[in-house]
Motif scaffolding. Structure first.
Motif, PDB file in Angstrom:
ATOM      1  N   MET A   1      54.334  15.544  52.879  1.00  0.00           N
ATOM      2  CA  MET A   1      53.351  16.124  53.477  1.00  0.00           C
ATOM      3  C   MET A   1      52.342  16.873  52.445  1.00  0.00           C
ATOM      4  O   MET A   1      52.895  17.752  51.757  1.00  0.00           O
ATOM      5  N   ARG A   2      51.114  16.882  52.589  1.00  0.00           N
ATOM      6  CA  ARG A   2      50.294  17.707  51.704  1.00  0.00           C
ATOM      7  C   ARG A   2      50.324  18.926  51.928  1.00  0.00           C
ATOM      8  O   ARG A   2      50.741  19.581  53.134  1.00  0.00           O
ATOM      9  N   THR A   3      50.013  19.731  50.820  1.00  0.00           N
ATOM     10  CA  THR A   3      49.725  21.202  51.067  1.00  0.00           C
ATOM     11  C   THR A   3      48.596  21.558  51.883  1.00  0.00           C
ATOM     12  O   THR A   3      47.529  20.956  51.904  1.00  0.00           O
ATOM     13  N   ARG A   4      48.746  22.309  53.004  1.00  0.00           N
ATOM     14  CA  ARG A   4      47.614  22.892  53.905  1.00  0.00           C
ATOM     15  C   ARG A   4      46.695  23.562  53.113  1.00  0.00           C
ATOM     16  O   ARG A   4      46.980  24.389  52.257  1.00  0.00           O
ATOM     17  N   PRO A   5      45.272  23.298  53.177  1.00  0.00           N
ATOM     18  CA  PRO A   5      44.351  24.176  52.691  1.00  0.00           C
ATOM     19  C   PRO A   5      44.580  25.899  52.799  1.00  0.00           C
ATOM     20  O   PRO A   5      44.515  26.258  51.764  1.00  0.00           O
ATOM     21  N   SER A   6      45.012  26.209  53.683  1.00  0.00           N
ATOM     22  CA  SER A   6      45.392  27.578  54.041  1.00  0.00           C
ATOM     23  C   SER A   6      46.477  28.018  53.185  1.00  0.00           C
ATOM     24  O   SER A   6      46.318  29.060  52.784  1.00  0.00           O
ATOM     25  N   ALA A   7      47.260  27.208  52.713  1.00  0.00           N
ATOM     26  CA  ALA A   7      48.400  27.631  51.958  1.00  0.00           C
ATOM     27  C   ALA A   7      47.910  27.723  50.370  1.00  0.00           C
ATOM     28  O   ALA A   7      48.148  28.648  49.833  1.00  0.00           O
ATOM     29  N   ARG A   8      47.001  26.877  49.999  1.00  0.00           N
ATOM     30  CA  ARG A   8      46.245  26.959  48.806  1.00  0.00           C
ATOM     31  C   ARG A   8      45.476  28.247  48.676  1.00  0.00           C
ATOM     32  O   ARG A   8      45.275  28.777  47.761  1.00  0.00           O
ATOM     33  N   TRP A   9      44.757  28.470  49.805  1.00  0.00           N
ATOM     34  CA  TRP A   9      43.786  29.706  49.772  1.00  0.00           C
ATOM     35  C   TRP A   9      44.637  30.880  49.739  1.00  0.00           C
ATOM     36  O   TRP A   9      44.310  31.870  48.918  1.00  0.00           O
ATOM     37  N   ARG A  10      45.701  31.083  50.322  1.00  0.00           N
ATOM     38  CA  ARG A  10      46.661  32.121  50.229  1.00  0.00           C
ATOM     39  C   ARG A  10      47.334  32.334  48.729  1.00  0.00           C
ATOM     40  O   ARG A  10      47.263  33.403  48.232  1.00  0.00           O
ATOM     41  N   THR A  11      47.651  31.185  48.093  1.00  0.00           N
ATOM     42  CA  THR A  11      47.994  31.521  46.906  1.00  0.00           C
ATOM     43  C   THR A  11      46.929  31.852  46.029  1.00  0.00           C
ATOM     44  O   THR A  11      47.153  32.663  44.959  1.00  0.00           O
ATOM     45  N   ARG A  12      45.821  31.354  46.196  1.00  0.00           N
ATOM     46  CA  ARG A  12      44.634  31.864  45.317  1.00  0.00           C
ATOM     47  C   ARG A  12      44.272  33.431  45.366  1.00  0.00           C
ATOM     48  O   ARG A  12      44.184  34.110  44.623  1.00  0.00           O
ATOM     49  N   VAL A  13      44.525  33.981  46.719  1.00  0.00           N
ATOM     50  CA  VAL A  13      44.562  35.278  47.139  1.00  0.00           C
ATOM     51  C   VAL A  13      45.471  36.079  46.403  1.00  0.00           C
ATOM     52  O   VAL A  13      45.276  37.126  45.628  1.00  0.00           O
ATOM     53  N   ASP A  14      46.705  35.598  46.495  1.00  0.00           N
ATOM     54  CA  ASP A  14      48.068  36.160  45.752  1.00  0.00           C
ATOM     55  C   ASP A  14      47.816  36.355  44.350  1.00  0.00           C
ATOM     56  O   ASP A  14      48.157  37.475  43.860  1.00  0.00           O
ATOM     57  N   GLU A  15      47.258  35.150  43.752  1.00  0.00           N
ATOM     58  CA  GLU A  15      47.010  35.168  42.270  1.00  0.00           C
ATOM     59  C   GLU A  15      46.185  36.293  42.104  1.00  0.00           C
ATOM     60  O   GLU A  15      46.236  36.880  40.639  1.00  0.00           O
ATOM     61  N   GLU A  16      45.044  36.495  42.569  1.00  0.00           N
ATOM     62  CA  GLU A  16      44.083  37.435  42.410  1.00  0.00           C
ATOM     63  C   GLU A  16      44.577  38.641  42.359  1.00  0.00           C
ATOM     64  O   GLU A  16      44.174  39.655  41.654  1.00  0.00           O
ATOM     65  N   ALA A  17      45.470  39.127  43.331  1.00  0.00           N
ATOM     66  CA  ALA A  17      45.874  40.234  43.785  1.00  0.00           C
ATOM     67  C   ALA A  17      46.816  40.618  42.395  1.00  0.00           C
ATOM     68  O   ALA A  17      46.660  41.836  42.051  1.00  0.00           O
ATOM     69  N   THR A  18      47.563  39.810  41.895  1.00  0.00           N
ATOM     70  CA  THR A  18      48.171  39.924  40.765  1.00  0.00           C
ATOM     71  C   THR A  18      47.705  40.349  39.559  1.00  0.00           C
ATOM     72  O   THR A  18      48.059  40.941  38.906  1.00  0.00           O
ATOM     73  N   GLU A  19      46.465  39.551  39.315  1.00  0.00           N
ATOM     74  CA  GLU A  19      45.523  39.904  38.245  1.00  0.00           C
ATOM     75  C   GLU A  19      44.826  41.292  38.317  1.00  0.00           C
ATOM     76  O   GLU A  19      44.816  41.943  37.234  1.00  0.00           O
ATOM     77  N   VAL A  20      44.563  41.669  39.453  1.00  0.00           N
ATOM     78  CA  VAL A  20      44.006  42.983  39.872  1.00  0.00           C
ATOM     79  C   VAL A  20      45.126  43.991  39.502  1.00  0.00           C
ATOM     80  O   VAL A  20      45.127  45.070  38.652  1.00  0.00           O
ATOM     81  N   SER A  21      46.249  43.802  40.010  1.00  0.00           N
ATOM     82  CA  SER A  21      47.504  44.494  39.526  1.00  0.00           C
ATOM     83  C   SER A  21      47.969  44.653  38.174  1.00  0.00           C
ATOM     84  O   SER A  21      48.225  45.909  37.846  1.00  0.00           O
ATOM     85  N   ALA A  22      47.592  43.699  37.404  1.00  0.00           N
ATOM     86  CA  ALA A  22      48.003  43.723  36.199  1.00  0.00           C
ATOM     87  C   ALA A  22      47.085  44.166  35.158  1.00  0.00           C
ATOM     88  O   ALA A  22      47.171  44.276  33.941  1.00  0.00           O
ATOM     89  N   GLY A  23      45.866  44.396  35.827  1.00  0.00           N
ATOM     90  CA  GLY A  23      44.816  45.058  34.833  1.00  0.00           C
ATOM     91  C   GLY A  23      44.009  43.890  34.219  1.00  0.00           C
ATOM     92  O   GLY A  23      43.136  44.169  33.278  1.00  0.00           O
ATOM     93  N   THR A  24      44.184  42.636  34.481  1.00  0.00           N
ATOM     94  CA  THR A  24      43.308  41.623  33.719  1.00  0.00           C
ATOM     95  C   THR A  24      42.173  41.221  34.693  1.00  0.00           C
ATOM     96  O   THR A  24      41.432  40.177  33.946  1.00  0.00           O
ATOM     97  N   LEU A  25      41.924  41.529  35.639  1.00  0.00           N
ATOM     98  CA  LEU A  25      40.927  41.545  36.714  1.00  0.00           C
ATOM     99  C   LEU A  25      40.416  42.858  37.098  1.00  0.00           C
ATOM    100  O   LEU A  25      41.211  43.507  37.839  1.00  0.00           O
ATOM    101  N   ALA A  26      39.300  43.167  37.197  1.00  0.00           N
ATOM    102  CA  ALA A  26      38.738  44.072  37.600  1.00  0.00           C
ATOM    103  C   ALA A  26      38.709  44.216  39.242  1.00  0.00           C
ATOM    104  O   ALA A  26      38.460  43.225  39.419  1.00  0.00           O
ATOM    105  N   ALA A  27      39.053  45.244  39.942  1.00  0.00           N
ATOM    106  CA  ALA A  27      38.993  45.238  41.362  1.00  0.00           C
ATOM    107  C   ALA A  27      37.711  44.922  41.902  1.00  0.00           C
ATOM    108  O   ALA A  27      37.631  44.107  42.830  1.00  0.00           O
TER     109      ALA A  27
END
Length: 133
Positions: free
Chosen positions: A1-27
């Motif tokens: 089964m393919r990955t649902r687009p919504s799952a990929r979008w959620r992963t991107r949101v989570d990755e961005e939040a991790t970058e903000v928390s790590a200080g590698t991306l400005a809020a």
């Protein structure tokens, strides 16, 4: 089964939040949580899960039943998009959703090009009769 687009979008949101928390991306440079709010992700995921269930029991029985399943998911996605001020699905997301619908049908034994051809349309047009997003 393919990955649902919504799952990929959620992963991107989570990755961005991790970058903000790590200080590698400005809020101030983070935008994905706004672009993909949890309400959009959860509702889209539920709609696609229901579509998968519909298709799983359909097989390639009848063109009209297949198009009814497509219609149901598209109408629900229309409602989700409208609930998000008509901006839930932008161009990239639209393409991902349409591709997911096509691939889900294919994975369940439905010959999408033949299905579309019998209706006199291209495979890329199978959602067009009902799609507002």
């Amino acid at each position: 089964m393919r990955t649902r687009p919504s799952a990929r979008w959620r992963t991107r949101v989570d990755e961005e939040a991790t970058e903000v928390s790590a200080g590698t991306l400005a809020a101030s440079d983070a935008f994905l949580a706004e672009l993909f709010p949890e309400s959009l992700l959860a509702a889209t995921d539920r709609a696609l899960l229901a579509f998968e269930s519909d298709v799983r029991v359909l097989g390639a029985l009848d063109d009209e039943q297949v198009f009814e399943a497509i219609k149901r998911v598209v109408l629900v996605l229309n409602e989700i998009n409208e609930a998000h001020d008509g901006a839930g699905y932008e161009t990239g997301e639209r393409e991902e959703l349409c591709l997911y619908i096509d691939q889900t049908l294919t994975e369940h034994g439905i010959d999408v090009p033949a299905l579309a051809s019998r209706r006199g349309i291209d495979r890329t047009e199978i959602t067009d009769d009902w799609r507002d997003w």
